[in-house]
Design an enzyme around this catalytic site. Structure first.
Site, mmCIF file in Angstrom:
data_model
loop_
_atom_site.group_PDB
_atom_site.id
_atom_site.type_symbol
_atom_site.label_atom_id
_atom_site.label_comp_id
_atom_site.label_asym_id
_atom_site.label_seq_id
_atom_site.Cartn_x
_atom_site.Cartn_y
_atom_site.Cartn_z
ATOM 1 N N ASP A 49 0.831 -1.201 0.000
ATOM 2 C CA ASP A 49 0.000 0.000 0.000
ATOM 3 C C ASP A 49 0.868 1.255 0.000
ATOM 4 O OD1 ASP A 49 -2.608 1.473 0.460
ATOM 5 O OD2 ASP A 49 -1.559 1.999 2.299
ATOM 6 N N GLU A 121 -2.020 -5.196 -3.693
ATOM 7 C CA GLU A 121 -1.053 -4.502 -2.842
ATOM 8 C C GLU A 121 -0.051 -5.472 -2.222
ATOM 9 O OE1 GLU A 121 -3.629 -0.614 -1.455
ATOM 10 O OE2 GLU A 121 -3.673 -2.395 -0.171
#
Length: 241
Positions: A49, A121
């Site tokens: 992320d 992610e």
């Protein structure tokens, strides 16, 4: 690790544009907590992320030199939100490789938007750890995004931001956002409207934005509020908007 899984990971590597040296990393990146509550993709997702936000932010900075900070922030929020990540996951056919518990599989976990977005992610984090090279990660991410970065626009960013924010709050049984017109600058038809957006979520600050209409200002503030909520700890924000 079974031979079947090794072959699957090889095929996945072709889709990702990256061949892993440590095959345990992609396996971990694909493992949902329903399969293993202690050893799963969540830590890799945390790392991915952060890397994704940096890579997309830099790409937007380079490609849109005429845009100001507020515009770039909204564009980045659009590109890293769940909806965009799901599109990437689908293009990479990640649902075929997810490692899920029996209950999650039966419950449609392979198509669950939050799992697909998280897996994108986590794979970013895995590629970074395996390669040790941010340039390798950048090349992969930008190839996955393709024309999404070039086609992102102010109109698309503003579309339904208020609706998405409202739905997120309702899903958590929280009060709806409060919008307030703080100031109107200038005279019609060349007016600027300054609007605030507040939500009753712990540690989430008030957002203020301006626009050539009250509606646009509210949409801008809603988009930035979504961006703020996505930065909160998972205990508060359990999924991205």
């Amino acid at each position: 690790m079974s031979l079947k899984l090794v072959r699957q990971l090889q095929v996945l590597g072709n889709s990702l544009g990256y061949t892993f040296k440590d095959v345990n990393l992609p396996q971990l990146a694909l493992t949902h907590r329903s399969f293993n509550s202690k050893t799963n993709y969540e830590r890799l997702e945390f790392l991915g992320d952060a890397l994704l936000g940096m890579i997309i932010g830099e790409a937007l900075y380079q490609r849109y030199p005429e845009h100001q900070e507020g515009q770039l922030t909204r564009m980045r929020a659009t590109l890293v939100r769940q909806e965009s990540l799901v599109k990437i996951a689908q293009s990479l056919q990640l649902s075929d490789y997810l490692i899920l518990g029996v209950g999650e599989r039966k419950g449609g976990g392979r198509q669950r938007a939050s799992i697909l977005a998280d897996t994108v992610e986590s794979l970013i984090g895995a590629i970074y750890l395996d390669s040790g090279d941010i340039e390798v990660v950048r090349a992969c991410v930008l190839s996955w995004y393709g024309d999404l970065i070039n086609s992102v626009s102010e109109q698309k960013m503003l579309k339904d931001a208020k609706s998405r924010l409202q739905e997120w709050l309702q899903a958590k049984q929280l009060d709806l956002p409060h919008y307030e017109l703080l100031e109107t600058i200038g005279n019609a038809p060349n007016q600027t409207f300054v609007v605030s957006c507040q939500v009753k979520v712990k540690d989430c600050p008030e957002i203020m934005q301006s626009g050539e209409s009250r509606r646009i200002a509210e949409q801008k503030s809603a988009e930035l509020m979504i961006n703020q909520l996505n930065k909160l700890p998972k205990a508060v924000a359990s999924h991205k908007l």
